[in-house]
Write a protein that holds these residues in place. Structure first.
Motif, PDB file in Angstrom:
ATOM      1  N   PHE A 124      -5.245 -10.900  15.588  1.00  0.00           N
ATOM      2  CA  PHE A 124      -6.237  -9.883  15.948  1.00  0.00           C
ATOM      3  C   PHE A 124      -5.595  -8.500  16.034  1.00  0.00           C
ATOM      4  O   PHE A 124      -5.989  -7.572  15.315  1.00  0.00           O
ATOM      5  CB  PHE A 124      -6.922 -10.233  17.267  1.00  0.00           C
ATOM      6  N   PHE A 125      -4.613  -8.341  16.911  1.00  0.00           N
ATOM      7  CA  PHE A 125      -3.975  -7.036  17.032  1.00  0.00           C
ATOM      8  C   PHE A 125      -3.009  -6.778  15.883  1.00  0.00           C
ATOM      9  O   PHE A 125      -2.744  -5.623  15.538  1.00  0.00           O
ATOM     10  CB  PHE A 125      -3.289  -6.899  18.390  1.00  0.00           C
ATOM     11  N   GLY A 126      -2.503  -7.825  15.263  1.00  0.00           N
ATOM     12  CA  GLY A 126      -1.710  -7.641  14.055  1.00  0.00           C
ATOM     13  C   GLY A 126      -2.521  -7.003  12.948  1.00  0.00           C
ATOM     14  O   GLY A 126      -2.007  -6.211  12.152  1.00  0.00           O
ATOM     15  N   GLY A 127      -3.824  -7.328  12.887  1.00  0.00           N
ATOM     16  CA  GLY A 127      -4.711  -6.719  11.905  1.00  0.00           C
ATOM     17  C   GLY A 127      -5.074  -5.293  12.246  1.00  0.00           C
ATOM     18  O   GLY A 127      -5.367  -4.489  11.361  1.00  0.00           O
ATOM     19  N   ILE A 128      -5.079  -4.955  13.528  1.00  0.00           N
ATOM     20  CA  ILE A 128      -5.358  -3.577  13.951  1.00  0.00           C
ATOM     21  C   ILE A 128      -4.147  -2.680  13.721  1.00  0.00           C
ATOM     22  O   ILE A 128      -4.267  -1.566  13.204  1.00  0.00           O
ATOM     23  CB  ILE A 128      -5.771  -3.553  15.437  1.00  0.00           C
ATOM     24  N   PHE A 129      -2.964  -3.193  14.086  1.00  0.00           N
ATOM     25  CA  PHE A 129      -1.729  -2.415  13.940  1.00  0.00           C
ATOM     26  C   PHE A 129      -1.071  -2.593  12.571  1.00  0.00           C
ATOM     27  O   PHE A 129      -0.116  -1.875  12.254  1.00  0.00           O
ATOM     28  CB  PHE A 129      -0.703  -2.851  14.994  1.00  0.00           C
ATOM     29  N   PHE A 130      -1.539  -3.554  11.761  1.00  0.00           N
ATOM     30  CA  PHE A 130      -0.847  -3.987  10.541  1.00  0.00           C
ATOM     31  C   PHE A 130       0.601  -4.343  10.893  1.00  0.00           C
ATOM     32  O   PHE A 130       1.545  -3.962  10.213  1.00  0.00           O
ATOM     33  CB  PHE A 130      -0.919  -2.921   9.449  1.00  0.00           C
ATOM     34  N   ASP A 131       0.727  -5.110  11.961  1.00  0.00           N
ATOM     35  CA  ASP A 131       2.028  -5.454  12.533  1.00  0.00           C
ATOM     36  C   ASP A 131       1.907  -6.821  13.214  1.00  0.00           C
ATOM     37  O   ASP A 131       1.588  -6.910  14.392  1.00  0.00           O
ATOM     38  CB  ASP A 131       2.438  -4.366  13.540  1.00  0.00           C
ATOM     39  N   ARG A 132       2.143  -7.865  12.464  1.00  0.00           N
ATOM     40  CA  ARG A 132       1.976  -9.213  13.020  1.00  0.00           C
ATOM     41  C   ARG A 132       3.057  -9.560  14.038  1.00  0.00           C
ATOM     42  O   ARG A 132       2.867 -10.473  14.846  1.00  0.00           O
ATOM     43  CB  ARG A 132       1.968 -10.254  11.894  1.00  0.00           C
TER      44      ARG A 132
END
Length: 478
Positions: free
Chosen positions: A211-219
């Motif tokens: 979820f936040f990896g998709g927001i930050f483009f940072d898994r």
């Protein structure tokens, strides 16, 4: 080819009134998403203007709007054929394709001040997500908006009951903090913060990472906890949405607030001559060799790599590596071949494959596709530069066939792929999300790398850059 901006070799200085010079007609392109209120039908380029804003993304538009509020003459130079920067949309065969995975959060504080939400015709996502894990989808729901769904999901494998209670406590905590407090608080990588709060490995891997990896483009969730807390607060206060006419409707609305003839498209700046440290008169050179001069200063509102290039020799720092990259793929489908009918974000919580998240855009905004058709949006984190487009499409379709069945996915048609090398600046700790926009007298920067890597950060940075310039020039009361 950019239109010729025929200026004299030596630019005369303006009169004290700083009026824009008479213009000659320029044959500039006007793409479908440029507001009809933006008119570039003028007659000749001004030799000099009050302020030159370089870049027509959210930050540049916000800066221009702030200058306009004090009746300061300006000219906004945009290298492409439309406003928006990275916030753009294309129309392909009747489908609206946003350039990359972008969701607008209505809880953004600066956006609430500057945008007309009603006119954007915002369409809401489900407040939560469907997480693919163990061969099926599991619901993660906001208990304040979908209490029944949240209650039913308490025992699913995405996280424990304690995890879901911790989400509620984290929400309460950020809601008690001011935005400035959050953005200047002690920081650490987001993953470290989540572990410190006490979240289990299950919810970290199956929900937070996609979820936040998709927001930050940072898994890896190395992004600063300041940004996590700010976005978590905005999510609690607002909805995830899409404008009915595409994400580009947001910068278009901002551009429509500006005076006609104040934006020049297809006009790329290749260098900035800031002169002496004591002078605010700055000259910019365009790609065709012509020059423009500002009386009050220049606001540089381009993305970070371009800003570093244009400010070579100034003390601006280096672009943090790795930058945040993404690939977004679009497919068309018959409406009857859509396996999920809800306007919900689908997350890959399996820990396998290359898909991070996806959604059926037409479930959120039916206007994104022709009647009877559906639009599928799929997001990968990273650039996959060593994989050919055709192979990447095949890998995505094969992976999604495991989610929905080959008979369903096999009927989808590939539309377009966006590989976005610089999707966001890398904001891992230590960060300064409240940078001083002043490089030197008369030269200012703005963009999401100056504040927070969000829509709101870009808007705030543009406003602050303009206000700093105005205060330095004593054009407004401090």
């Amino acid at each position: 080819m950019p239109p010729c901006l025929c200026l004299p070799a030596i630019l005369p200085l303006p009169s004290p009134t700083l009026l824009l010079s008479t213009r000659r007609r320029l044959p500039l392109l006007k793409p479908p998403y440029v507001s009809s209120n933006i008119s570039i039908d003028s007659t000749s380029q001004p030799n000099t203007t009050g302020v030159i804003v370089i870049g027509g993304g959210l930050a540049g538009l916000a800066a221009a709007i702030r200058l306009q509020a004090d009746n300061i003459p300006f000219l906004l130079l945009e290298a492409s054929d439309a406003v928006g920067g990275r916030v753009r949309s294309d129309v392909v065969d009747g489908y609206t394709l946003d350039r990359g995975f972008q969701i607008f959060i209505t809880g953004y504080p600066e956006a609430r001040k500057i945008l007309d939400y009603d006119s954007l015709d915002l369409r809401k996502f489900y407040s939560g997500a469907q997480v693919y894990y163990g061969g099926r989808f599991h619901t993660v729901a906001d208990p304040l908006r979908h209490f029944a769904d949240a209650l039913q999901s308490l025992t699913n494998p995405i996280g424990s009951i304690v995890d879901k209670l911790l989400i509620g406590l984290t929400r309460l905590k950020v809601l008690t903090q001011g935005d400035d407090e959050i953005l200047s608080a002690e920081e650490e990588p987001t993953m470290n913060l989540l572990k410190k709060i006490g979240f289990s490995d299950a919810i970290l891997e199956r929900f937070f990472r996609p979820f936040f990896g998709g927001i930050f483009f940072d898994r890896e969730l190395e992004t600063t906890s300041r940004l996590f807390n700010f976005i978590f607060k905005c999510l609690a206060l607002g909805d995830n949405t899409l404008p009915a006419k595409g994400i580009a409707a947001i910068p278009e609305q901002l551009a429509a607030k500006l005076p006609s003839n104040s934006i020049l498209f297809n006009t790329r700046v290749v260098s900035i001559d800031s002169g002496s440290d004591s002078s605010t008169k700055i000259r910019v050179t365009l790609q065709n060799g012509e020059m423009l001069e500002s009386e009050f200063g220049v606001i540089l509102a381009v993305e970070e790599p371009e800003a570093v290039k244009l400010l070579a020799g100034e003390k601006t720092g280096e672009v943090r590596q790795p930058v945040r990259s993404t690939v977004c793929l679009y497919f068309s489908a018959d409406q009857g071949k859509v396996p999920v009918q809800d306007p919900v974000l689908l997350l890959n919580g399996s820990g396998k494959g290359i898909v991070n998240n996806m959604f059926f855009a037409t479930n959120v905004a039916p206007s994104y596709a022709p009647a009877g058709k559906a639009l599928v949006s799929v997001t990968l984190v990273g650039l996959y530069g060593d994989v050919a487009d055709e192979d990447l499409v095949d890998r995505v379709l094969k992976e999604l066939s495991g989610w929905f069945g080959k008979s369903v996915v096999g009927s989808w048609s590939y539309l377009r792929m966006y590989r976005i090398g610089f999707a966001q600046p890398n904001q891992f700790p230590p960060t300064n999300l409240k940078k001083n926009p002043k490089i030197k007298p008369g030269l200012y920067i703005c963009g999401d790398y100056v504040t927070s890597a969000t829509f709101d950060g870009a808007l705030v940075s543009g406003k602050i850059a303009a206000e700093t310039l105005l205060q330095d020039r004593a054009l407004i009361n401090v």
